[in-house]
Structure formats: C-alpha cells, structure tokens
Design an enzyme around this catalytic site. Structure first.
Site, PDB file in Angstrom:
ATOM      1  N   THR A 249       0.798  -1.380   0.028  1.00 46.45           N
ATOM      2  CA  THR A 249       0.030  -0.085  -0.154  1.00 46.45           C
ATOM      3  C   THR A 249       0.898   1.289   0.063  1.00 46.45           C
ATOM      4  O   THR A 249       1.783   1.528   0.874  1.00 46.45           O
ATOM      5  CB  THR A 249      -0.784  -0.124   1.456  1.00 46.45           C
ATOM      6  OG1 THR A 249      -1.427  -1.129   1.192  1.00 46.45           O
ATOM      7  CG2 THR A 249      -1.841   1.079   1.139  1.00 46.45           C
ATOM      8  N   VAL A 250       0.445   2.223  -0.996  1.00 42.61           N
ATOM      9  CA  VAL A 250       1.094   3.708  -0.861  1.00 42.61           C
ATOM     10  C   VAL A 250       0.276   4.661  -0.218  1.00 42.61           C
ATOM     11  O   VAL A 250      -0.905   4.185  -0.040  1.00 42.61           O
ATOM     12  CB  VAL A 250       1.102   4.101  -2.344  1.00 42.61           C
ATOM     13  CG1 VAL A 250       2.259   3.086  -3.241  1.00 42.61           C
ATOM     14  CG2 VAL A 250       0.011   4.289  -2.909  1.00 42.61           C
TER      15      VAL A 250
END
Lengths: 384, 384
Positions: B206-207
């Site tokens: 996840t960013v």
C-alpha cells in the site's frame, strides 16, 4: 469442558417488527437457539454453534439474511456476514457475496483457514473476501451455492418492485424539479416515506448470535442482506471487522470474556465500530449495563463520527462471561437498541426451551434518538 | 487559511526497495509531493491534495497501486483504496475494484457523496463499495475506467507468470507428498522463498499520503493492489475502515489533529487496526515518538491479535498537527516500519522542493521482528 454452562443468544435484527408477525419472528429465534444448543450439548464449539444459529436465521425467508434478503437497486441479492472466534481472536468475513446459501459458513471457513495457518509462497490466508471472488472461493471449499438468484423469494421480489416504483417515481420527480426548487429536492431526500422504518411488513437488519461454550470460549456471528435498494457493491456492517461481530475470551488477569453483535443503520454502525466499541467497554467497566449504556450514549447517539446525523439506528446483543481459576463461572446477557424493536432469543444448556420476545422502545421514546436496554444475569445452575 | 503552513508527506510502500531502483522510487514520491503541493498552493483542501498525491503514486508502474499493481492468482488486478477527511470524519473506500485508472478517486467521491447527505427513500450513502458494483458506481460518477486489464503492465505480467510457475510447482509437489509427509507440507507453507520479501525487483505494499492544508484540516489516503497471487476477492487493509487510512482534525480542547496511513502485511494491519490505533495513541500521548513506538511495540509486534505470527510486516506514516486559538501551529511527521524499507517524501509549502529518501531497518535488525522509527518537527516558517 462443562457443557451445562454453555449459553447461546440470537437476534433477528434491530429494526421494526410488526406485532402481527411477532410469533413468526420469535419462532425463528427459538429454532436458531435450539439448533445451536444441540451442537453445544454434543460438545461442539461456540464457533460451530454461532454459525449454526446464524445459518438457521439465514434460511428463514422472514429475516434480512440469506434467503429472502433485501434486494439491491438492480434487483439482486448481495450478502454480508462475519464470524469471530474469541479463543484465537480470529475473524472471517464475506462482503457482497451472491448465490451462496449460507454466507456465514464462508465466514466460518475463512476463520478456520486462518487458524490453520500460512499458504504456500509465504502468503497470508485472507480474512475477508468480497464479490465474485468470495463466491468462487466458497465453491472451491465445497460450500453450497444456489442457482443464480436463488436467494430471492416471491415476497422479496414483490417488495423490491414496490420500492423500485417509488424510487423511479421520486427520481423522475427530482429530475423534473431539480432546477426549480431545491427545497422539494431536500424534502424528498429526508422524506418519512422511506425504507428504514414504517413499513407494516417489518424492516429488519443484520441478524446475529453470541455464545459461550462448555470450555468458556466465546464466539459471535452475524449476517445481512443489507438495506433495501442499496447500490450493487455496497458493503454493510456485517462484513466489517470490528463492526458486525466481536468476540474475545478475556484473560486470566480478570478481564471478562465478551461477544457482541450489532445491527441497524449500516454506515452508522461502521463509523462507530459498534460491536468492538461495546466489547471493549464491557471488558473495561465492571458494570456491564453501565458499559453498554455509556457506549450507546457517548459512542453512538452522541458520537462525533455521527454529528449531523439526525436518526441513529442501531442495536447490540452482548454476552459477558467471567471464568475464574477454580472453574466458577458467571455470565450476563444484554441487549440495547435505538430502533423501534429487536427480536431476541436465548437459551442456557440447563433450560428445556429457549426464551424469546420482541424488545420494544417505550412508546414515549423516539426511534433513532434514544435507546432501550435490558439484560439478564445467567444462573448456570438453575433449570427452567 | 494560511497556505504557507500546509504540508504533505507520501510513501511508496513499506516493503523491500532495492538500492538499484532507489532513485526511481524517490522520484515518484517527489512528483507526488509536488503535485499535491500545487493543489495546496492554489488553496485546495487536504482532501484534494492527498487524493492527487495518491493518484500520482497509482499512475506510476513502479508502485503496487493502480497501474502495475500485483496480480491475483488468476491473473487480474483488483485494487483497494481509501480516503479519510479529518474535518468531517468521513471515510470512503473501494475494495477489489477492477479496471479503474485511479481507485483513490472513487474513494474520494464516496467521501464527497456522504458529506452531501442522504439519498432518496431515506437511504444512507455508502461508505464502501466493492467488486463489480464499485466499478459500476465509478462509471456512473464519470470516473475514468480503463480497458479490461488496463492496469496490467508488461513487467507485472512477467512477474505474475514467474510466481504462477512457482505456485503451480509447489502445489503439484504438495499434492504429491500430501499423504506422505506432513513436515514437507509444513516447510513449504512457511518457506523463505516467498512473495513477501527477498525479491530483488522490490516488493512494496500500500502507498499513501497524509496532509494538512492551510485551514489546518487533515486528510489521509492510501491505495494498493494487494499481495501477489492473492485470491480473487481478497480485500486488503487499504480498503478497511480504520486500517489503511485515518484522519482526525482534533479539537479545541487541545487534542491534536492527526493523519495516519499504514502499509505492509495486510491481514496483520487489519487485525490491529493499525492506522486508527496509531492515530488514537498520538491524540492521547503528548510525545508523538513515544505514541508511535508504543503502538508498534504493544499493539503490533506484541499484539494479542497476532500471537503465533512469526513475522509482522507493517509501516506507518504519521502527521501530527496542533493549532491554537491564536493561529499558532506546530506539526511533526513520523514514519516507522518493521519492513526492510519504506520510501518517504515530504514537503512544506515554504520548501522549494520535496525531501525524499528510503528509510531502512538497521542491518542488525530483523524485518518483521523489530522496527525503525524517525521523525521531523516541522518548522512552518523556515524555507529550504
């Protein structure tokens, strides 16, 4: 294992239960309690018992779960369900699953796969599956699928068509008047002629079950078809971790075990993590009634996460359980709701039959603005 | 509005970032910060800024979000994303959405629709949409869809085929030996040759982005393609309320504002509500470093919800912000991770360019077993 000290409680949704159908609602709750107790009497786990009870509730066309669930805007059934095991603190959930007879069984299987451990190539087993992938996984696990649309009943189809006409009518009206009068638009959005209350046929939400087994293990499970005319893909509280179901065995340091299920206006339950918030409070505050009522007041009706929301519809079913080192056990079951009514059933192993009733808000109370709460201290040694 | 006091921080995933690609990772973070700052300089909201930053990260084929996301077991891309607005305490999320260029834009639109208020017939606007229904809703809202499979890149397809061969090989081996030797089976399940670490190409999760705008409003957003070879329908932390992103403006009673995004081993983040747990801690404990480090120790590495889990991979990016009645403002940004590395970028309005770097665990530390933490006090009046 002291199976005489096992206990199960179910509810058929916090919402509106017409008095004319009260006997039917109670009968479903009775059946769910009996079938779960049968498992507990055969030394089954609380995990197996809650799943059984919720499957029975799902199989009834009367409840908004499994067969006979509310339909989406485009006329299909998409179900949410979750199960939490208080021993391993493992939760499994499915969201917007279609054409599976018992969504709660998929959630249970997800718990079991996680407890079994890792997958090949270092992957972690999933805790929640949604949409077509969830159904595909269920099929791979040998869980019963229905034919396409198999959860739609004649009655749910009829209600859908009625709402569809209303919705189409309102949409047409709104489009027509959009440029002319914002007030009309606003009035229609908040109109009393809505899907949440006031239907004589009865409107319910998520069903659920809490349980403690002979070993003192806690479990909770819930299942829902979501609100009428929801958009396809709208995932409701029953599938949200910490929202629909929560179970925690407690600890040797005197922290009680707790199992909670919630029901009601989905997004309000989600925003307040209602099941977990309630469970945490019960584990902290020695007085269970005070714990549940303060949760309803401070963390639901007056929650900063629901500021601006006029009516907050929610209900919980709570089981608190204390087990001491010498085997002494005591337990308490509580229910609270801001909805018009909530249909409850419960049964101790020592009881010959379940107790069932519809809990109703006092006439002076306004649904969504105040809550009713009640409870019973469980006497494990008393027969009925 | 004092746009000079706006700040944005992003990360390109907690995971493993090869040194050979470090410049590329930093360059994406730089671009994301700059584009978000452009919005803040034009008096845009923190909600608009975090969404912009995350779209930039999604559009890079290098990150595991949007274009170039990890593929599922059956070779498709399913994305998760969420946005939380600290002013209205409203969160929007999409789970397992396919063929949408920027999943985070759908999440933002869900926030905006909720803030606008109720739907016709008393329905509550959804906070999360999953699966095909999410894509359908995005299309209705005029959000850009891709062609089928449009988020798959040549590189992600190649990596998929490599993993697929590995997985097929292991499955065949496991089936062959299943009846013969449980030990082999077990070893293969926990083998080091896995998808979570050790790939030289770099593995990220996840960013995300955290931000405070000129009005002191906080927001957080995150996006992810999920883990390689996940089962179709597996919803990851980026879509879970309280897990992937959390934002809260704080209160007049001295409670600071906070925005947090998390990244890492999905189910571990979910079980510990990592973003919310961290945010709650920062709002309670005056020392932000102590708040974040105690969350990592007590509520993640030693969490009772992860007992039995050998390696716990997680990272957070945290923004704390205090605004006093006289307009005095102070802020602090922190990052912590148990993963090998985490690529970070941040920028104050007064800065001419973003600061970017890859934070790495000290060589003596074992990923999944200990964490690195760092932070900066932000000086709103200093230029760079």
């Amino acid at each position: 294992m002291d199976k005489r000290k096992s206990f199960v409680a179910v509810h058929a949704g916090a919402g509106y239960h017409s008095t004319s159908k009260e006997t039917e609602y109670r009968s479903v709750c009775k059946d769910a309690c009996k079938q779960a107790m049968e498992i507990l009497r055969n030394e089954g786990t609380s995990l197996a018992a809650v799943t059984k009870a919720v499957s029975v509730l799902e199989d009834s066309p009367l409840t908004n779960a499994g067969l006979g669930s509310n339909l989406t805007q485009d006329g299909i059934v998409e179900c949410d369900a979750s199960v939490m095991d208080g021993l391993t603190l493992t939760s499994g959930a499915v969201g917007c699953i279609t054409d599976v007879q018992n969504p709660v069984l998929v959630a249970k299987q997800l718990v079991q796969k996680q407890v079994q451990g890792g997958l090949s190539l270092g992957r972690i087993p999933p805790s929640i599956l949604v949409g077509p992938g969830a159904r595909q996984w269920a099929e791979e696990q040998g869980i019963t699928l229905t034919a396409e649309g198999g959860l739609v009943t004649e009655s749910s189809r009829r209600t859908y068509l009625k709402y569809k006409r209303k919705l189409d009518h309102q949409t047409a009206l709104m489009e027509k008047r959009q440029t002319a009068d914002d007030t009309v638009h606003k009035k229609m959005k908040t109109g009393k002629d809505d899907l949440e209350c006031g239907e004589s046929s009865g409107v319910q939400d998520t069903v659920g079950c809490v349980c403690v087994d002979g070993d003192g293990n806690m479990a909770a499970a819930c299942s829902s078809g979501g609100i009428w005319m929801k958009h396809r893909g709208r995932m409701g509280p029953a599938a949200h971790y910490g929202v629909g179901s929560w179970a925690h065995n407690g600890c040797c340091d005197g922290k009680p075990g707790v199992a909670v299920v919630s029901s009601g206006g989905g997004e309000h339950l989600i925003k307040t993590f209602l099941a977990k918030t309630c469970a945490d409070s019960v584990q902290k505050e020695p007085n269970a009634s005070l714990a549940v009522s303060s949760t309803f007041k401070d963390n639901f009706l007056e929650s900063e996460f629901l500021s601006g929301v006029e009516d907050k519809h929610g209900g919980v079913l709570v089981l608190k359980h204390l087990m001491e080192d010498d085997g002494f056990r005591e337990a308490e079951v509580l229910w609270a709701h801001t909805t018009d009514s909530m249909c409850i059933g419960y049964m101790l192993e020592t009881h010959s039959k379940p107790t069932t009733f519809v809990s109703r808000l006092p006439e002076s109370s306004l649904p969504g603005k105040s809550f009713a709460m009640e409870g019973r201290i469980l006497n494990f040694d008393q027969s009925s």
